[in-house]
Design a protein around this motif. Structure first.
Motif, PDB file in Angstrom:
ATOM      1  N   TYR A  68       0.827  -1.211   0.000  1.00 26.44           N
ATOM      2  CA  TYR A  68       0.000   0.000   0.000  1.00 26.44           C
ATOM      3  C   TYR A  68       0.864   1.264   0.000  1.00 26.44           C
ATOM      4  O   TYR A  68       0.585   2.210  -0.742  1.00 26.44           O
ATOM      5  CB  TYR A  68      -0.942  -0.006   1.202  1.00 26.44           C
ATOM      6  CG  TYR A  68      -1.925   1.143   1.177  1.00 26.44           C
ATOM      7  CD1 TYR A  68      -3.006   1.124   0.302  1.00 26.44           C
ATOM      8  CD2 TYR A  68      -1.758   2.249   2.006  1.00 26.44           C
ATOM      9  CE1 TYR A  68      -3.909   2.175   0.252  1.00 26.44           C
ATOM     10  CE2 TYR A  68      -2.658   3.303   1.966  1.00 26.44           C
ATOM     11  CZ  TYR A  68      -3.734   3.261   1.093  1.00 26.44           C
ATOM     12  OH  TYR A  68      -4.614   4.320   1.047  1.00 26.44           O
ATOM     13  N   GLY A  69       1.904   1.273   0.813  1.00 24.45           N
ATOM     14  CA  GLY A  69       2.748   2.451   0.885  1.00 24.45           C
ATOM     15  C   GLY A  69       3.409   2.783  -0.438  1.00 24.45           C
ATOM     16  O   GLY A  69       3.461   3.950  -0.844  1.00 24.45           O
ATOM     17  N   GLN A  70       3.891   1.763  -1.133  1.00 24.91           N
ATOM     18  CA  GLN A  70       4.555   2.004  -2.413  1.00 24.91           C
ATOM     19  C   GLN A  70       3.562   2.325  -3.523  1.00 24.91           C
ATOM     20  O   GLN A  70       3.803   3.223  -4.336  1.00 24.91           O
ATOM     21  CB  GLN A  70       5.410   0.786  -2.779  1.00 24.91           C
ATOM     22  CG  GLN A  70       6.587   0.582  -1.841  1.00 24.91           C
ATOM     23  CD  GLN A  70       7.393  -0.650  -2.194  1.00 24.91           C
ATOM     24  OE1 GLN A  70       8.356  -0.584  -2.946  1.00 24.91           O
ATOM     25  NE2 GLN A  70       6.994  -1.799  -1.648  1.00 24.91           N
ATOM     26  N   VAL A  71       2.441   1.608  -3.569  1.00 18.55           N
ATOM     27  CA  VAL A  71       1.433   1.889  -4.596  1.00 18.55           C
ATOM     28  C   VAL A  71       0.899   3.310  -4.449  1.00 18.55           C
ATOM     29  O   VAL A  71       0.650   4.010  -5.437  1.00 18.55           O
ATOM     30  CB  VAL A  71       0.293   0.850  -4.532  1.00 18.55           C
ATOM     31  CG1 VAL A  71      -0.853   1.248  -5.461  1.00 18.55           C
ATOM     32  CG2 VAL A  71       0.817  -0.536  -4.903  1.00 18.55           C
ATOM     33  N   SER A  72       0.742   3.775  -3.216  1.00 18.55           N
ATOM     34  CA  SER A  72       0.223   5.121  -2.964  1.00 18.55           C
ATOM     35  C   SER A  72       1.169   6.217  -3.450  1.00 18.55           C
ATOM     36  O   SER A  72       0.756   7.363  -3.600  1.00 18.55           O
ATOM     37  CB  SER A  72      -0.047   5.305  -1.467  1.00 18.55           C
ATOM     38  OG  SER A  72      -1.053   4.420  -1.029  1.00 18.55           O
ATOM     39  N   SER A  73       2.422   5.867  -3.721  1.00 22.87           N
ATOM     40  CA  SER A  73       3.360   6.853  -4.264  1.00 22.87           C
ATOM     41  C   SER A  73       3.026   7.209  -5.706  1.00 22.87           C
ATOM     42  O   SER A  73       3.553   8.187  -6.250  1.00 22.87           O
ATOM     43  CB  SER A  73       4.788   6.306  -4.197  1.00 22.87           C
ATOM     44  OG  SER A  73       4.994   5.302  -5.196  1.00 22.87           O
TER      45      SER A  73
END
Length: 202
Positions: A68-73
């Motif tokens: 989630y953290g990386q996709v949200s970038s």
């Protein structure tokens, strides 16, 4: 001409059935759809007869950045998506697409859904085989011909693997019924599905 608002029961009733669809089959088949935040998408399809399970996740990118953290970038290429495992004897792929376009999201919003912006919230279909690709392409063309929406459909047909999201995101709607986001954006979608497709609702 239908409204582009996804949580619309009248739109659900009026959207045409897929003219080209798969024949009833046996066993379990899989569909992968992306249409904004996966919480609401998951919630709608969990209410549907013939759907055996729905998993929130990420599609269209690679395994090493499917968090989630990386996709949200907005730099990984993923879309927030759901994997639907369904019984093709009870519900067809074309029917899943009809619900997807009618109430699960707004297919005219480019790289966003409601308050969420960025390509991870894009409208996309990830066919799992050649037949699904043909049905998806034909249905998008069909909706375009009848001008089902006041704006052009921007839904993309893509390839790519699906990666399940973190446990926190699974069954979020059911576990957090009073969450402000759920109340504002997702409960109306579920209500529209039940009102517009009563024969399909559990």
């Amino acid at each position: 001409m239908l409204s582009a608002t996804p949580a619309n029961a009248e739109q659900a009733r009026n959207l045409p059935r897929a003219a080209i669809d798969a024949a009833a089959g046996k066993g379990t088949q899989t569909a992968v759809l992306a249409g904004g935040c996966f919480w609401g998408m998951e919630a709608v399809f969990e209410q549907m007869k013939g759907v055996r399970s729905v998993t929130s996740g990420y599609a269209g990118g690679t395994a090493d950045t499917a968090t989630y953290g990386q996709v949200s970038s907005e730099r990984t290429g993923h879309a927030e998506a759901i994997r639907i495992d369904f019984d093709p004897a009870l519900v067809s792929y074309g029917t899943l697409l009809r619900v997807f376009f009618a109430v699960a999201h707004d297919p005219t919003q480019l790289n966003r859904q409601g308050p969420d912006t960025g390509p991870s919230y894009r409208s996309a279909i990830f066919p799992q085989n050649t037949e699904q690709a043909k049905i998806a392409q034909a249905y998008i063309a069909q909706l375009g011909r009848v001008r089902a929406f006041p704006k052009p459909i921007v839904t993309r047909i893509e390839t790519g693997r699906f990666y399940p999201a973190e446990p926190f995101h699974q069954d979020f709607f059911r576990r957090n019924p009073n969450h402000p986001y759920i109340l504002r954006w997702d409960k109306p979608k579920v209500a529209a599905f039940k009102a517009g497709f009563p024969a399909l609702a559990r």
